[in-house]
Every structure is written in C-alpha cells, then in structure tokens.
Write a protein that holds these residues in place. Structure first.
Motif, PDB file in Angstrom:
ATOM      1  N   PRO A 211       0.785  -1.219   0.000  1.00 39.41           N
ATOM      2  CA  PRO A 211       0.000   0.000   0.000  1.00 39.41           C
ATOM      3  C   PRO A 211       0.827   1.284   0.000  1.00 39.41           C
ATOM      4  N   GLY A 212       2.071   1.241   0.434  1.00 38.92           N
ATOM      5  CA  GLY A 212       2.816   2.480   0.550  1.00 38.92           C
ATOM      6  C   GLY A 212       2.348   3.283   1.753  1.00 38.92           C
ATOM      7  N   ILE A 213       3.044   4.379   2.015  1.00 40.89           N
ATOM      8  CA  ILE A 213       2.695   5.248   3.142  1.00 40.89           C
ATOM      9  C   ILE A 213       1.866   6.398   2.611  1.00 40.89           C
ATOM     10  N   ARG A 214       0.612   6.482   3.049  1.00 41.24           N
ATOM     11  CA  ARG A 214      -0.305   7.466   2.484  1.00 41.24           C
ATOM     12  C   ARG A 214      -0.509   8.673   3.379  1.00 41.24           C
TER      13      ARG A 214
ATOM     14  N   ILE B 195       1.666  10.617   4.732  1.00 38.26           N
ATOM     15  CA  ILE B 195       2.957  11.273   4.871  1.00 38.26           C
ATOM     16  C   ILE B 195       2.797  12.744   5.256  1.00 38.26           C
TER      17      ILE B 195
END
Lengths: 332, 332
Positions: free
Chosen positions: B246-249, B251
């Motif tokens: 998912p990644g870091i959303r 941030i």
C-alpha cells in the motif's frame, strides 16, 4: 434599510455591499478543491466603521494569497488538524494585504497597511489579529510581495533552509515544486549560500524560468522524466491526498540513503520573522533575489485561482488582487 | 581424495565435511523470503587449516544471526544497494560468533573467539575481515549476545537512540517492532534515560514481555488496534516491499506533527562501537538490561529461522546455534 426601518423613522445610513468568497460545503473525500466548491456572494455592512467597543478594526482587502495548505481547512472539523476548518457559507480565510479603513484599536489606524489573516471579501472586521504585522511601506517592494517573498511562503523557505537544513557552500540542494511560492525562494537563498541547486517543476515554462530567471543550476520537468520514481512524482499533488492514491512505496530509501525527512510549520519559528524580513528584503533590494507572481484580478477569480494550485496552473506565487490599482486611493 | 590422487601416490589427508546453507536463486519480486529459497548442502574442506600464504584464518561457526536486512542481499545485484547481493549457490553470509581453528594471520590465533561477518556453514575461511572484533570472553555474557545485545542490533539501537534522537528524561519514546533484536534495547536504554516508553509488537506474548520483562511503560499489539493507521501497521513487514503493497499514504502527518524521520546505518557510526560496548555491557552486568533471544539448533533450522523473521515468528533476537553446547570443546 428596510421598509420597516423607514416607517419607524430610523436615521438612514448608507449600507455598503461586501462581496465575499464562501466555502459551499466541506470536501469529505481526498480530492483536490474545485472552483465550484466555492461561491461568490454579496453581503452588506451597515457602514464602513469598526463598531465602538469592539476593539477591532475594519480593513479593505487589497491582495489575497492562494496557498496549498488551505485545502486542509476545507475538510470537516473532525478529526481536528493544526488549523481549524473553514465555516461553510462563511468567507474563506487566508493571508492578505489590507488597508485599515477604521479602527477601534489604538494600535491600528486608518491608512495603515497590514499583512495577516483576513477574509476573502472586500472588507473584513478584524477582532483577533492572527500572525499580523504592519507593513512599513517601501515603494521598491510591491505590496503583494508581503504574501509571498516576505510572507508565509518566504518565511517557510527561510526556516526550512536555514533552521532545518543548514546549507554549506558546495552542498547540493534539490527543490521540488521549485517554481512555486516557497520553492523559488529556497533555491535562490541556497544559491546565495554557494550551493549547487537543482529544481523540479511541472511544465517546460516553469523549468525554463528556474534556470533563466532564478539562477538554478539545473531544472527538470518531473512529468517528463521517465526514470523518476513515485517519491519525486508526488509533490504538491499530494496536498489533497488522504487515503487514496499510491502512497510512498520506496520509504526504505530513507534508511539506505541516510535521508532526514523533517516536517515543520513556519509558525513554529515566528521569533525569527524580523531576522527573515531583514535578510530577504536586503537581498531583494540588492537585486540578488527575484520573485515571480501569478496575479488574477477580482474576487470572482479567486475560486479558480485557488483550485488551480492543485493542477499546477499557477506560474509562481498565486495572488488575487481584490482592488485594481486604478480604483484605489492611496497605494501603488 | 580422488581415485586419481590415489594413483599418483599423493599423501592421504582426511577431508572434512562442511554443511552449508546456500541461496538457491535471487528473489526477483517484492515478496518476503521463504525457507525454500535456501537449501542445506554439504561441501568438503581438504583439511581444517588456513592455507599458508592466504593471510586468512579458518573459523568454526558457533552462532549465526538472522537479521531482516539480509532480505536485501537476496535481490539480484542490479540495481546495486548499500551491501552486495549474495551469490547464488554459495553460502549465505551474515553476522556470526565463531572460534578460530587455524590461522595464517598473526592477529588471530586458534582459540580466539570473534564476532563478525561469516558464512552460514560449519567452517569459514575468512580472508577479508568485515566489521569483525575479537571477543573478550566474560562468562557472565553469553557468547550469542555478541550477535544481538552487543552486536549489530544493539549498536543500531544505541546509535539511533543517542546519536539521532538524543532522548531527555521525561520525553516520550515509541518503539515499533519493540520486542525484536533492536527494539528491546532501544526501549530499555530509553528507560534508563528517564523516558516514558511505549512499544508495539505483533502478538500478545510479545506485548506481555515488553511490560513484564523489559520495563516498557506500555505496549500494544498493532495487529489488534482498530484505530491505527497504515504507518503503524507497516513495520518489519515493510522489509520485503519493493513496489507492491500500500505504501505510506499519511505522509502529510510529517509536516503537521513536525516529525523528523531520519535513516541511518549502524556502519556509519563504527567509531562509537567501543563506547557502546562499555555502556551496554556495564548495564547488562548491573542487571539494568535484559535480552531475549529465540534460538534454533542446527544449520538445518536456519532457512526457516530467517524466513520466520518476516512473519513475526521469532520472539526476541533470532539466533541459530550451529554447534550444540555438549559437542564443543572450549566454551559455555
């Protein structure tokens, strides 16, 4: 005045119309703002006076600042953020340059120019001044620059560069959103420190401006670089993101490349504002720093001006000029 | 010896078998390692000697360290990372505690105990010592602790806490993966500095250990907290991620919460290693710090031990004991 007031014999006072830009409703998902999230309406003021006993002062707004952080104020008030949400159907708030028209506050007098939080409207009664300062008029410095070069964006550039990064001559500095309100100042200040400065922006025009006008050593269009990864592609476009979008997936680079990523708000450093003003004003007057603005005229243009920040339409600092110069009494 | 050697009358020398754990092939996508990415094979050494003129020394490996960074060495060699990829079909490399069996290097002698980079095999000829140190035997400190408490993980904890965070008494410290090889030390060192320490881990057992055994002020199971966002849920599990996931959303929290996120490698701070050893050894001997290991026996257990790091199966620092204590000559 109403028919009823006329019948009752109330003394006639000339009401003043007050055009306003209001938020229609909160944006509840992660999308960017659109111009139709806002509406231009007209309300009235009973007179151009600060009410006696209010301790406030009435200002005529001259220039309004369009800034990406304002997206955060278009969210519903819960969960709370670092700055309160706007109130629906009320004028949007933002940084502005204004002229005091009438004052019930001994510290401000009619004719004073101020920069600080005001309303997106023709006239605002300011009762609780926020991050507000009187402008010492210097006709070599355009009034609107107090929203950018000498305002919050310039101060953000100053704090980020000097307080967090401590640049040394010969170091490399990369600036994303480099032609924007903050980026163009970061790059020019870093050049003055002897750094090698590379900037990225989202159009050929902006890229050209960085090297030809602002003295960046190099610049590139991040939309056209095939080998850039997600981190470089998520710049101002990330302002609207909540839980949609790709996210940052290459976060492990922070370890391998020994990256320091540090967040800050310019408001944490307000004690440095006078030093910032001296530093940047001196360099501007000496011709070491230029500043590019993108100015639209009239409150009617404000909703599209703000929305355009999120699609990269502005070239330089986006400003709305509320009062065209020819219709003013007292300024440039 | 071969039939041909026998025919030629070469003096008979007893060959020594050398069990090894090898990488079968590179992992080309972003997944976590599995135990069947590795194989246990047996090669031979002509004798238990360091070849004359090699300048190297032959060690018997006693303990091997399973560390998450090793996933990065299972990638294909291009693009290059900060540490080279393993070689397929060759023994995996990692930190180990070993005993010198024979030496052609005057700085090392048979009987010396060392900690440093070695092979996942019974015997390794070390010709270019990497981050290697001789162990001053102290029977109050288990040999295997030189892979954790007094090894790379402990040093990582020490550098991160003291060099990057500079904790002050009364401050709050949050440690993710808190029961792991690094996390348990970060938390205990921070407690010694007078901080209030909260840890997260991935099972009830680990959480209980943090408060009951390691003195954390509070701890929680990140898999069971409904209101945690993606940042807290992506801990050691992120080690395997390349461009999937998912990644870091969230941030933007870095700005609003004034977060400093700083990457580092312990190898950037090796000049501090002696100071770290003194500091942590003294606190361990004084009973101020405990250390929890999760030890598996035998090289056959190593592939599953390493793979288990990425599913959170280890409770504490994961170590493979190559030689069971009862079959050794000279140590605890």
């Amino acid at each position: 005045m109403t028919e009823e007031e006329k019948k009752e014999g109330v003394a006639a006072v000339a009401e003043v119309s007050n055009k306003q830009v209001v938020l229609k409703a909160y944006i509840t998902d992660g999308r960017a703002p659109r111009k139709d999230d806002m509406a231009v309406t007209v309300s009235t003021l009973p007179e151009l006076k600060a009410p006696k006993g209010s301790g406030g002062f009435l200002v005529k707004n001259l220039y309004l600042s369009c800034d990406p952080y304002m997206r955060g104020r278009m969210r519903p008030p819960s969960p709370a953020s670092y700055i309160p949400s706007f109130l629906p159907s009320r004028p949007i708030e933002g940084f502005g340059v204004s002229e005091v028209v009438d004052s019930d506050n001994p510290e401000f007098q009619a004719g004073d120019f101020i920069a600080g939080m005001t309303g997106w409207e023709e006239y605002t009664l300011i009762q609780k001044p926020q991050q507000l300062r009187k402008i010492s008029r210097n006709h070599a410095v355009p009034l609107s620059y107090h929203l950018g070069l000498l305002g919050m964006p310039g101060f953000t550039a100053y704090c980020g560069l000097y307080e967090l990064c401590s640049p040394k001559a010969g170091e490399f500095v990369f600036v994303s959103a480099a032609s924007g309100a903050v980026g163009q100042i970061v790059g020019q200040l870093a050049k003055l420190e002897g750094c090698r400065v590379v900037g990225s922006a989202g159009s050929a025009t902006k890229v050209e401006m960085l090297t030809s006008k602002m003295g960046f050593d190099a610049a590139f269009n991040y939309k056209e670089e095939a080998d850039l990864d997600a981190a470089l592609k998520s710049m101002v476009s990330q302002h609207a993101v909540t839980d949609s979008g790709p996210g940052i997936r290459n976060i492990s680079n922070v370890i391998v490349k020994r990256i320091k990523m540090q967040g800050f708000l310019q408001s944490d450093f307000l004690h440095l504002y006078p030093r910032f003003l001296d530093h940047v004003t001196a360099h501007f007057l000496a011709g070491d720093i230029v500043y590019v603005e993108d100015v639209d005229d009239g409150l009617e243009s404000a909703p599209a001006a703000l929305a355009g920040l999120f699609t990269g339409e502005n070239i330089g600092k986006k400003v709305v000029r509320v009062v065209p110069p020819e219709s003013r009494n007292s300024m440039n």
